[in-house]
Design a protein around this motif. Sequence first.
Motif, PDB file in Angstrom:
ATOM      1  N   MET A   1      -4.127   1.805  15.035  1.00 24.91           N
ATOM      2  CA  MET A   1      -4.657   0.452  15.075  1.00 24.91           C
ATOM      3  C   MET A   1      -4.653  -0.126  13.674  1.00 24.91           C
ATOM      4  O   MET A   1      -5.002   0.539  12.718  1.00 24.91           O
ATOM      5  N   SER A   2      -4.266  -1.358  13.542  1.00 20.15           N
ATOM      6  CA  SER A   2      -4.281  -2.041  12.260  1.00 20.15           C
ATOM      7  C   SER A   2      -5.440  -3.018  12.246  1.00 20.15           C
ATOM      8  O   SER A   2      -5.509  -3.932  13.060  1.00 20.15           O
ATOM      9  N   THR A   3      -6.383  -2.840  11.335  1.00 20.21           N
ATOM     10  CA  THR A   3      -7.549  -3.693  11.284  1.00 20.21           C
ATOM     11  C   THR A   3      -7.164  -5.052  10.717  1.00 20.21           C
ATOM     12  O   THR A   3      -6.677  -5.156   9.607  1.00 20.21           O
ATOM     13  N   GLU A   4      -7.383  -6.119  11.486  1.00 18.88           N
ATOM     14  CA  GLU A   4      -7.040  -7.458  11.040  1.00 18.88           C
ATOM     15  C   GLU A   4      -8.278  -8.082  10.391  1.00 18.88           C
ATOM     16  O   GLU A   4      -9.231  -8.442  11.057  1.00 18.88           O
ATOM     17  N   THR A   5      -8.271  -8.193   9.085  1.00 15.43           N
ATOM     18  CA  THR A   5      -9.399  -8.755   8.364  1.00 15.43           C
ATOM     19  C   THR A   5      -8.876  -9.502   7.162  1.00 15.43           C
ATOM     20  O   THR A   5      -7.680  -9.585   6.917  1.00 15.43           O
ATOM     21  N   SER A   6      -9.822 -10.029   6.377  1.00 15.40           N
ATOM     22  CA  SER A   6      -9.448 -10.700   5.135  1.00 15.40           C
ATOM     23  C   SER A   6      -8.831  -9.724   4.149  1.00 15.40           C
ATOM     24  O   SER A   6      -8.261 -10.128   3.146  1.00 15.40           O
ATOM     25  N   TYR A   7      -8.954  -8.425   4.420  1.00 17.67           N
ATOM     26  CA  TYR A   7      -8.390  -7.444   3.507  1.00 17.67           C
ATOM     27  C   TYR A   7      -6.890  -7.286   3.698  1.00 17.67           C
ATOM     28  O   TYR A   7      -6.219  -6.685   2.878  1.00 17.67           O
ATOM     29  N   PRO A  14       2.771  -3.800  -5.141  1.00 18.46           N
ATOM     30  CA  PRO A  14       3.021  -2.365  -5.000  1.00 18.46           C
ATOM     31  C   PRO A  14       4.431  -2.064  -4.500  1.00 18.46           C
ATOM     32  O   PRO A  14       5.050  -1.093  -4.935  1.00 18.46           O
ATOM     33  N   GLU A  15       4.925  -2.901  -3.586  1.00 23.92           N
ATOM     34  CA  GLU A  15       6.271  -2.675  -3.074  1.00 23.92           C
ATOM     35  C   GLU A  15       7.295  -2.795  -4.192  1.00 23.92           C
ATOM     36  O   GLU A  15       8.238  -1.998  -4.279  1.00 23.92           O
ATOM     37  N   LYS A  16       7.124  -3.796  -5.047  1.00 26.54           N
ATOM     38  CA  LYS A  16       8.059  -3.981  -6.158  1.00 26.54           C
ATOM     39  C   LYS A  16       7.989  -2.807  -7.129  1.00 26.54           C
ATOM     40  O   LYS A  16       9.008  -2.350  -7.653  1.00 26.54           O
ATOM     41  N   ARG A  17       6.768  -2.312  -7.368  1.00 29.49           N
ATOM     42  CA  ARG A  17       6.632  -1.160  -8.263  1.00 29.49           C
ATOM     43  C   ARG A  17       7.298   0.071  -7.656  1.00 29.49           C
ATOM     44  O   ARG A  17       7.981   0.830  -8.355  1.00 29.49           O
ATOM     45  N   ALA A  18       7.098   0.249  -6.349  1.00 27.98           N
ATOM     46  CA  ALA A  18       7.718   1.391  -5.680  1.00 27.98           C
ATOM     47  C   ALA A  18       9.235   1.291  -5.736  1.00 27.98           C
ATOM     48  O   ALA A  18       9.938   2.290  -5.998  1.00 27.98           O
ATOM     49  N   GLU A  19       9.763   0.102  -5.504  1.00 28.21           N
ATOM     50  CA  GLU A  19      11.211  -0.086  -5.563  1.00 28.21           C
ATOM     51  C   GLU A  19      11.744   0.222  -6.959  1.00 28.21           C
ATOM     52  O   GLU A  19      12.813   0.812  -7.114  1.00 28.21           O
ATOM     53  N   ALA A  20      10.997  -0.201  -7.980  1.00 28.64           N
ATOM     54  CA  ALA A  20      11.423   0.053  -9.359  1.00 28.64           C
ATOM     55  C   ALA A  20      11.442   1.550  -9.659  1.00 28.64           C
ATOM     56  O   ALA A  20      12.372   2.057 -10.306  1.00 28.64           O
ATOM     57  N   ILE A  21      10.413   2.264  -9.183  1.00 24.31           N
ATOM     58  CA  ILE A  21      10.357   3.711  -9.416  1.00 24.31           C
ATOM     59  C   ILE A  21      11.503   4.411  -8.698  1.00 24.31           C
ATOM     60  O   ILE A  21      12.190   5.272  -9.266  1.00 24.31           O
ATOM     61  N   VAL A  22      11.723   4.036  -7.430  1.00 23.22           N
ATOM     62  CA  VAL A  22      12.811   4.639  -6.658  1.00 23.22           C
ATOM     63  C   VAL A  22      14.147   4.358  -7.328  1.00 23.22           C
ATOM     64  O   VAL A  22      15.001   5.245  -7.450  1.00 23.22           O
ATOM     65  N   ASP A 122      -2.703  -0.613   5.490  1.00 21.18           N
ATOM     66  CA  ASP A 122      -2.577  -1.572   4.388  1.00 21.18           C
ATOM     67  C   ASP A 122      -3.929  -2.023   3.851  1.00 21.18           C
ATOM     68  O   ASP A 122      -4.129  -2.110   2.639  1.00 21.18           O
ATOM     69  N   TRP A 123      -4.883  -2.305   4.771  1.00 21.26           N
ATOM     70  CA  TRP A 123      -6.168  -2.838   4.310  1.00 21.26           C
ATOM     71  C   TRP A 123      -6.918  -1.844   3.431  1.00 21.26           C
ATOM     72  O   TRP A 123      -7.693  -2.235   2.551  1.00 21.26           O
ATOM     73  N   LYS A 125      -5.723  -0.006   1.165  1.00 24.63           N
ATOM     74  CA  LYS A 125      -5.184  -0.027  -0.194  1.00 24.63           C
ATOM     75  C   LYS A 125      -5.590  -1.263  -0.980  1.00 24.63           C
ATOM     76  O   LYS A 125      -5.402  -1.324  -2.186  1.00 24.63           O
ATOM     77  N   VAL A 126      -6.120  -2.262  -0.288  1.00 18.83           N
ATOM     78  CA  VAL A 126      -6.427  -3.532  -0.942  1.00 18.83           C
ATOM     79  C   VAL A 126      -7.566  -3.358  -1.952  1.00 18.83           C
ATOM     80  O   VAL A 126      -8.610  -2.770  -1.625  1.00 18.83           O
ATOM     81  N   PRO A 127      -7.397  -3.840  -3.180  1.00 16.38           N
ATOM     82  CA  PRO A 127      -8.446  -3.667  -4.199  1.00 16.38           C
ATOM     83  C   PRO A 127      -9.819  -4.168  -3.763  1.00 16.38           C
ATOM     84  O   PRO A 127     -10.838  -3.606  -4.151  1.00 16.38           O
ATOM     85  N   GLU A 128      -9.868  -5.234  -2.956  1.00 16.49           N
ATOM     86  CA  GLU A 128     -11.159  -5.780  -2.536  1.00 16.49           C
ATOM     87  C   GLU A 128     -11.944  -4.756  -1.727  1.00 16.49           C
ATOM     88  O   GLU A 128     -13.165  -4.599  -1.916  1.00 16.49           O
ATOM     89  N   TYR A 129     -11.273  -4.063  -0.808  1.00 25.14           N
ATOM     90  CA  TYR A 129     -11.968  -3.025  -0.039  1.00 25.14           C
ATOM     91  C   TYR A 129     -12.430  -1.908  -0.959  1.00 25.14           C
ATOM     92  O   TYR A 129     -13.587  -1.464  -0.904  1.00 25.14           O
ATOM     93  N   ARG A 130     -11.539  -1.455  -1.814  1.00 22.47           N
ATOM     94  CA  ARG A 130     -11.865  -0.329  -2.694  1.00 22.47           C
ATOM     95  C   ARG A 130     -12.998  -0.668  -3.645  1.00 22.47           C
ATOM     96  O   ARG A 130     -13.825   0.187  -3.979  1.00 22.47           O
ATOM     97  N   ALA A 131     -13.074  -1.921  -4.083  1.00 20.07           N
ATOM     98  CA  ALA A 131     -14.100  -2.313  -5.045  1.00 20.07           C
ATOM     99  C   ALA A 131     -15.441  -2.575  -4.380  1.00 20.07           C
ATOM    100  O   ALA A 131     -16.498  -2.265  -4.942  1.00 20.07           O
ATOM    101  N   ARG A 132     -15.429  -3.151  -3.176  1.00 18.47           N
ATOM    102  CA  ARG A 132     -16.681  -3.588  -2.552  1.00 18.47           C
ATOM    103  C   ARG A 132     -17.281  -2.563  -1.603  1.00 18.47           C
ATOM    104  O   ARG A 132     -18.477  -2.647  -1.293  1.00 18.47           O
TER     105      ARG A 132
END
Length: 203
Positions: A1-7, A14-22, A122-123, A125-132
């Motif tokens: 299940m994917s939680t649909e929220t503001s997060y 992150p995707e761009k960073r991952a692509e650069a590393i790969v 995905d939610w 990983k969002v900084p808002e969830y991790r911080a709050r």
Amino acid sequence: MSTETSYSRPLAAPEKRAEAIVGALKDKGLISDQDIAEYAAHAAQRWSADNGAKVVARAWLDDDFRARLDGDATATLAALGYSGPPQQTRIKALFNTPTLQNVVVCTQCSCTAWAVLGFPPDWYKVPEYRARAVRESRQVLRELGLELPASVQIRMWDTTADSRYFVIPVRPEGTDGWGEKQLSEIVTQDCMIGVANPIVPPL
């Protein structure tokens, strides 16, 4: 299940960073497209929230298994063939009660107990969830769709480099006589992170 929220938000950075590393690793000849495809297939097959759902269902049905899981979740899961990467040396099962809601967060990045949770949503990983999540636990859970009465204590568990957690939710009412497979179908990844509780579908 994917939680649909503001997060929920696009993870472009992150995707761009991952692509650069790969890209850098491929340029150096350290990995190939085939390596990536094989790893992704292996991970999807071996690390899945379906594993955790089966574990939760069995813990609801088998008191001896529940006790072993409580005593040493890492060894108990390994005996079932559920183990993560070598760096995930310790997995702890967190048992909810009617007055205690355990919730998992990774304030530093987005680590989970891959063996039983799969890759993080995905939610998560969002900084808002991790911080709050630690500072405003009850409000964050409410925003994620879980309204808990004041009588329920919320206990946050911050994942570390060598300690990973997953939640064993309270078995919901209305599931008497259910078998392991039927029970596992109401256990979602969100339940095992602690931001949701299992819901019995209406008849």
